[in-house]
Design a protein around this motif. Structure first.
Motif, PDB file in Angstrom:
ATOM      1  N   SER A  70       0.870  -1.114   0.073  1.00 14.36           N
ATOM      2  CA  SER A  70      -0.027   0.117  -0.120  1.00 14.36           C
ATOM      3  C   SER A  70       0.915   1.311  -0.066  1.00 14.36           C
ATOM      4  CB  SER A  70      -0.856  -0.003   1.239  1.00 14.36           C
ATOM      5  OG  SER A  70      -0.054   0.138   2.431  1.00 14.36           O
ATOM      6  N   ALA A  71       0.246   2.375   0.000  1.00 13.73           N
ATOM      7  CA  ALA A  71       1.153   3.755  -0.249  1.00 13.73           C
ATOM      8  C   ALA A  71       1.921   3.816   0.998  1.00 13.73           C
ATOM      9  CB  ALA A  71       0.185   4.845  -0.806  1.00 13.73           C
ATOM     10  N   SER A  72       1.261   3.536   2.127  1.00 12.46           N
ATOM     11  CA  SER A  72       1.920   3.976   3.448  1.00 12.46           C
ATOM     12  C   SER A  72       2.979   2.882   3.745  1.00 12.46           C
ATOM     13  CB  SER A  72       0.876   3.767   4.471  1.00 12.46           C
ATOM     14  OG  SER A  72       0.225   2.570   4.764  1.00 12.46           O
ATOM     15  N   ASP A  73       2.873   1.734   3.084  1.00 21.36           N
ATOM     16  CA  ASP A  73       4.065   0.857   3.409  1.00 21.36           C
ATOM     17  C   ASP A  73       5.207   0.879   2.401  1.00 21.36           C
ATOM     18  OD1 ASP A  73       2.627  -0.279   5.404  1.00 21.36           O
ATOM     19  OD2 ASP A  73       1.538  -1.681   4.037  1.00 21.36           O
ATOM     20  N   ILE A  74       5.197   1.714   1.537  1.00 18.26           N
ATOM     21  CA  ILE A  74       6.518   1.881   0.300  1.00 18.26           C
ATOM     22  C   ILE A  74       7.624   2.397   1.259  1.00 18.26           C
ATOM     23  CG2 ILE A  74       7.009   3.034  -1.626  1.00 18.26           C
ATOM     24  CD1 ILE A  74       4.290   2.952  -2.567  1.00 18.26           C
ATOM     25  N   LYS A  75       8.587   1.761   1.357  1.00 23.76           N
ATOM     26  CA  LYS A  75       9.969   2.322   2.048  1.00 23.76           C
ATOM     27  C   LYS A  75      10.896   2.984   1.082  1.00 23.76           C
ATOM     28  CE  LYS A  75       8.617   0.490   6.077  1.00 23.76           C
ATOM     29  NZ  LYS A  75       7.484   0.959   6.464  1.00 23.76           N
ATOM     30  N   PRO A  76      11.724   3.987   1.312  1.00 27.68           N
ATOM     31  CA  PRO A  76      12.603   4.525   0.410  1.00 27.68           C
ATOM     32  C   PRO A  76      13.724   3.548   0.323  1.00 27.68           C
ATOM     33  CG  PRO A  76      12.106   6.002   2.134  1.00 27.68           C
ATOM     34  CD  PRO A  76      11.584   4.789   2.716  1.00 27.68           C
ATOM     35  N   ILE A  77      14.500   3.360  -0.737  1.00 28.69           N
ATOM     36  CA  ILE A  77      15.586   2.548  -1.127  1.00 28.69           C
ATOM     37  C   ILE A  77      16.775   2.997  -0.629  1.00 28.69           C
ATOM     38  CG2 ILE A  77      16.519   0.733  -2.995  1.00 28.69           C
ATOM     39  CD1 ILE A  77      13.713   0.248  -2.119  1.00 28.69           C
ATOM     40  N   TYR A  78      17.634   2.675   0.313  1.00 30.24           N
ATOM     41  CA  TYR A  78      19.047   3.066   0.591  1.00 30.24           C
ATOM     42  C   TYR A  78      18.705   4.468   1.002  1.00 30.24           C
ATOM     43  CZ  TYR A  78      21.335  -0.998  -0.965  1.00 30.24           C
ATOM     44  OH  TYR A  78      21.716  -2.057  -1.249  1.00 30.24           O
ATOM     45  N   ASN A  79      17.645   4.878   2.006  1.00 31.97           N
ATOM     46  CA  ASN A  79      17.250   6.264   2.369  1.00 31.97           C
ATOM     47  C   ASN A  79      17.105   7.270   1.181  1.00 31.97           C
ATOM     48  OD1 ASN A  79      17.535   5.631   5.064  1.00 31.97           O
ATOM     49  ND2 ASN A  79      19.533   5.678   5.232  1.00 31.97           N
ATOM     50  N   GLY A  80      16.486   6.762   0.037  1.00 33.64           N
ATOM     51  CA  GLY A  80      16.184   7.704  -1.104  1.00 33.64           C
ATOM     52  C   GLY A  80      17.346   7.963  -2.194  1.00 33.64           C
ATOM     53  N   LEU A  81      18.236   7.207  -1.770  1.00 30.11           N
ATOM     54  CA  LEU A  81      19.459   7.311  -2.992  1.00 30.11           C
ATOM     55  C   LEU A  81      18.970   6.352  -3.997  1.00 30.11           C
ATOM     56  CD1 LEU A  81      22.558   7.174  -0.838  1.00 30.11           C
ATOM     57  CD2 LEU A  81      21.500   8.920  -1.752  1.00 30.11           C
ATOM     58  N   GLY A  82      18.361   4.995  -3.820  1.00 25.42           N
ATOM     59  CA  GLY A  82      17.995   4.207  -4.880  1.00 25.42           C
ATOM     60  C   GLY A  82      16.347   4.641  -5.240  1.00 25.42           C
TER      61      GLY A  82
END
Length: 132
Positions: free
Chosen positions: A90-102
């Protein structure tokens, strides 16, 4: 020979071509692969792409991008959702990849989106792959 997972095949071809320092790589074409290439270009992971019509399914030619000292821009590419095990979030469960670098690429009801766009639009979907 039939390919059971065309997206994994595309990612593997790009990964191998980058390791071999090739200028471009040809992949059997499809609309989904073209959309993946479009997102990869907009995120700066490839230089360009071109769909070549050949009277069959077409060929997707991806022009690879290299950084300083001829190192491949893409360090890591992983297929997340596989034919044997689909991964939906879901939209709330989408985690950033490598703190937003990926970047994670998702298939949503609005089309192929990055994880940032999906969170911004509050849309969930199937995580196709991650790129760093």
């Amino acid at each position: 020979m039939a390919i059971t997972d065309p997206i994994a095949d595309m990612l593997t071809r790009v990964r191998n071509a980058g390791k071999a320092k090739l200028n471009s790589v040809d992949i059997p074409g499809s609309k989904l692969k073209t959309e993946l290439a479009k997102v990869m270009k907009s995120e700066g992971y490839i230089r360009n792409y071109k769909f070549i019509k050949d009277g069959k399914q077409g060929i997707l030619r991806i022009y690879l991008k290299y950084g300083d000292n001829q190192s491949h821009v893409i360090l890591e590419m992983n297929r997340v959702s596989k034919p044997s095990r689909r991964v939906y979030v879901s939209a709330s469960d989408i985690k950033p990849i490598y703190n937003g670098l990926g970047v994670a690429i998702l298939s949503t009801s609005k089309g192929i989106l990055t994880d940032r766009q999906a969170r911004k639009d509050n849309i969930g979907g199937e995580i196709l792959c991650t790129i760093f």
